[in-house]
Design a protein around this motif. Structure first.
Motif: not given
Length: 324
Positions: A42, A275, A281
């Motif tokens: 991330v 993702t 995010e």
């Protein structure tokens, strides 16, 4: 394994509201482990998308401690807030003096160094969720936390939902009526409410939840750029195809789209490097900036630079090195 390097566009960002302590960034959803810990992936995606700083949100005493620990662990470019969200206000009731003293100690001991505390909050009022804490309890402990901001001369990281009259009344009565000194994050209020807050000196934090409806877009269009801050509030407040902002996002250049909204997969079909569908995010903060730039009819770079400077100045951040 992380994503391969991508030639990124030039704008750089600071995400002022990121809930990195949420278990979903470790693969756990509603107490159920669905995939491996992918926090580093991330952060890698965020770096590639131009995110050079993040302020991790503290929403209670325990989560403020977690946010502080994580910010210290992650190093340069990471900071945190310390405070108690209005829906968690009843946590004070078990021992108000002790709870306040513990928040005070967290701040006092972490005003310098890696992962330092840069704001008091998330605090404020939330009348949409009075089933968690009554208006009276929220107001009482909102005032209590304002005392920490005054004691340490720290800006406020504020939450306001369906409570504007009481919210500004308390801020004015506690001495925040003319000089501001904070940001009302994840703003979803009216144009009149936003104008009053800006006139009081507060900044306005914009994320996907701030851009859902046409009314939201009209409000975002009216934000003075010198009052603007950008955020994701991830893992929440995603931008979706059902939002009014989809029309602005449709013009996002392909390179930016690749970086701000990488391919996703469901948690059950997790693939490292992608993702997770439904989990916002920090890489998406550039998408927020793009929508604002389209609403204001100015280049993306202008919005990014102004918001970056506003954030550095308000929170007195150090020179930021790119997050690795």
């Amino acid at each position: 394994m992380t994503n391969p390097p991508v030639s990124r566009p030039s704008p750089t960002f600071i995400d002022i509201a990121i809930n990195l302590t949420d278990p979903v960034f470790r693969g756990t959803y509603h107490s159920k482990k669905k995939h491996e810990d992918d926090l580093l992936a991330v952060l890698d995606r965020a770096s590639q998308a131009g995110v050079e700083g993040m302020i991790i949100t503290g929403t209670s005493l325990s989560e403020s401690q977690e946010a502080l620990n994580l910010a210290k662990e992650l190093g340069p470019g990471f900071y945190c807030t310390v405070g108690c969200h209005p829906t968690r206000s009843t946590e004070f009731e078990g021992g108000p003096d002790a709870y306040l003293a513990a928040l005070d100690q967290l701040i006092a001991e972490n005003l310098q160094g890696k992962g330092r505390v840069v704001a008091v909050g998330e605090c404020g009022l939330d009348y949409d969720r009075l089933h968690f804490a009554s208006a009276e309890i929220q107001q009482k402990y909102f005032r209590v936390q304002l005392s920490l901001s005054k004691k340490y001369n720290l800006p406020l990281f504020l939450h306001s939902r369906a409570c504007h009259t009481d919210f500004v009344k308390i801020l004015r009565e506690e001495g925040f009526g003319a000089g501001g000194g904070g940001v009302v994050h994840s703003f979803t209020g009216s144009l009149q409410e936003m104008t009053e807050l800006m006139d009081m000196g507060f900044h306005i934090g914009v994320n996907g939840c701030s851009l859902k409806t046409n009314e939201n877009l009209n409000v975002a269009k009216a934000i003075r750029l010198d009052r603007l801050m950008l955020e994701t509030d991830a893992p929440w407040c995603s931008m979706t195809g059902g939002h009014a902002s989809k029309h602005q996002l449709a013009s996002l250049p392909p390179l930016h789209r690749e970086l701000y909204f990488p391919p996703s997969t469901k948690p059950e079909n997790f693939t490292l490097g992608k993702t997770v569908k439904g989990r916002n995010e920090p890489c998406a903060v550039g998408g927020v900036a793009w929508i604002v730039s389209q609403l204001h009819d100015v280049p993306l770079q202008v919005v990014a630079e102004v918001a970056f400077k506003n954030t550095m100045d308000l929170f007195h951040l150090d020179a930021i090195s790119t997050i690795q």
